[in-house]
Scaffold this motif. Sequence first.
Motif, short mmCIF file in Angstrom:
data_model
loop_
_atom_site.label_atom_id
_atom_site.label_comp_id
_atom_site.label_asym_id
_atom_site.label_seq_id
_atom_site.Cartn_x
_atom_site.Cartn_y
_atom_site.Cartn_z
N LYS A 80 0.60 -1.20 0.07
CA LYS A 80 0.12 0.01 0.08
C LYS A 80 0.94 1.26 0.12
O LYS A 80 0.58 2.06 -0.65
CB LYS A 80 -0.75 -0.14 1.26
N ASP A 81 1.76 0.94 0.71
CA ASP A 81 2.89 2.32 0.74
C ASP A 81 3.57 2.50 -0.63
O ASP A 81 3.77 3.85 -1.06
CB ASP A 81 4.02 1.98 1.92
N PHE A 82 4.10 1.47 -1.02
CA PHE A 82 4.55 1.52 -2.35
C PHE A 82 3.55 2.25 -3.50
O PHE A 82 3.99 3.07 -4.15
CB PHE A 82 5.12 0.16 -2.96
N VAL A 83 2.44 1.58 -3.50
CA VAL A 83 1.56 2.20 -4.53
C VAL A 83 1.00 3.52 -4.27
O VAL A 83 1.12 4.43 -5.15
CB VAL A 83 0.17 1.23 -4.62
N GLY A 84 0.84 3.82 -2.85
CA GLY A 84 0.55 5.22 -2.56
C GLY A 84 1.76 6.33 -2.74
O GLY A 84 1.40 7.53 -3.43
N PHE B 80 4.35 12.15 -20.36
CA PHE B 80 4.09 10.96 -19.24
C PHE B 80 3.31 10.67 -18.32
O PHE B 80 2.63 9.61 -18.03
CB PHE B 80 5.56 10.79 -18.96
N TYR B 81 3.30 11.94 -17.47
CA TYR B 81 2.66 12.00 -16.22
C TYR B 81 0.90 11.65 -16.26
O TYR B 81 0.53 10.93 -15.40
CB TYR B 81 3.12 13.02 -15.35
N GLY B 82 0.41 12.18 -17.16
CA GLY B 82 -1.14 12.20 -17.06
C GLY B 82 -1.68 10.67 -17.19
O GLY B 82 -2.35 10.30 -16.31
N PRO B 83 -1.17 9.90 -18.37
CA PRO B 83 -1.63 8.36 -18.55
C PRO B 83 -1.17 7.68 -17.17
O PRO B 83 -1.85 6.86 -16.72
CB PRO B 83 -0.85 8.01 -19.52
N LYS B 84 0.09 7.94 -16.57
CA LYS B 84 0.43 7.21 -15.53
C LYS B 84 -0.33 7.64 -14.09
O LYS B 84 -0.56 6.52 -13.71
CB LYS B 84 2.19 7.51 -15.22
N VAL B 85 -0.86 8.65 -14.06
CA VAL B 85 -1.59 9.13 -12.82
C VAL B 85 -2.94 8.30 -12.82
O VAL B 85 -3.24 7.77 -11.99
CB VAL B 85 -1.69 10.64 -12.91
N GLU C 201 -3.17 5.35 -14.64
CA GLU C 201 -3.01 3.86 -14.58
C GLU C 201 -2.89 3.50 -12.98
O GLU C 201 -3.54 2.65 -12.51
CB GLU C 201 -1.83 3.65 -15.26
N ASN C 202 -1.84 4.23 -12.53
CA ASN C 202 -1.54 3.85 -11.15
C ASN C 202 -2.90 4.06 -9.92
O ASN C 202 -2.95 3.65 -9.12
CB ASN C 202 -0.36 4.56 -10.66
N GLY C 203 -3.50 5.33 -10.47
CA GLY C 203 -4.70 5.97 -9.58
C GLY C 203 -5.71 4.74 -9.42
O GLY C 203 -6.40 4.77 -8.65
N GLY C 204 -5.93 4.01 -10.70
CA GLY C 204 -6.97 3.06 -10.53
C GLY C 204 -6.68 2.02 -9.52
O GLY C 204 -7.45 1.50 -8.92
N LEU C 205 -5.35 1.69 -9.54
CA LEU C 205 -4.93 0.45 -8.50
C LEU C 205 -4.81 1.10 -6.99
O LEU C 205 -5.24 0.49 -6.30
CB LEU C 205 -3.62 -0.11 -8.96
#
Length: 286
Positions: free
Chosen positions: A137-141, A159-164, A166-170
């Motif tokens: 949880k700490d890693f993903v957060g 780079f950042y928009g799509p990654k936000v 993608e990771n935000g969904g998890l």
Amino acid sequence: MAPQFTVYTSAASQWAQVAHLALAQKGVPEDKYDLKEIALMTGGNFDPEYIKVNPNGTVPSITSPSLDKPLIQSLDILRYIDAFEGESTLVPSDPAVKAKAQPILDLVHSDDASTNTILLLARDAEEMKGKQNSFFKDFVGARQARLEKEQAADPSHPFYGPKVQENGGLNKFYTTEIGEEHNKFFKNSDDAFKAFAQVLDKLDSLLVLPYAAGDSVTEADFHATVWLAHALFGAGTDATQIQDFSVLEKLIQKSVPSFTIGDKTRQWWASIAATDAFKKVYPTLH
């Protein structure tokens, strides 16, 4: 003498260990290269300066005055190191050996082989609660916080928009109360575990022995090694028990009750774990 190349690495990156195994296997003197540690656990791979090196934000990378551009794929990095010191030994020159190595490389780099299945996914509320109370949880957060920070600083960066997103969904599943919205995530996770089991079965069918593609250690061994080591670690195996497959087996058996690690995989793992390069890079699983 100044170092001739720089390896961007992280102890938390499975693919970075390919570079370390190659350096150890080839006996490259440590004064010929620099190591730069990327703080993967806190999103250091999303630093704008590192994105300039590796636009994918992945680890490892290699830079060198002798290169036109950084190398950002573990296959290219291993091949660079293999050619750097002495005669090439890790990349097969024999077409027959290459034909045996390539399917293994393709397999462990396939989507179904992602070790994120083992590390980050959850198939039911019990597993999700466990993940929510773990360092995952700490890693993903931490990844999400760093991505959002960099996106705010440079909103137009591609780079950042799509990654936000993608990771935000998890991250959402890790930070919200477990409820009906998790059910699809649980189903997708179960499907991913079933696919991961098929990858392990396929690997067992492809291995030649004593090493992945035959009598000598090749690039196929090192890519399969770091992949399986990370899966074992992510499953919760005691890091000192390198030959213990029971924890990973039990985890997968929840989705595929009949699953077992194949005999050829066990024999290959024992062979590769006995090499000096493996012992140097993996005194414990990580």
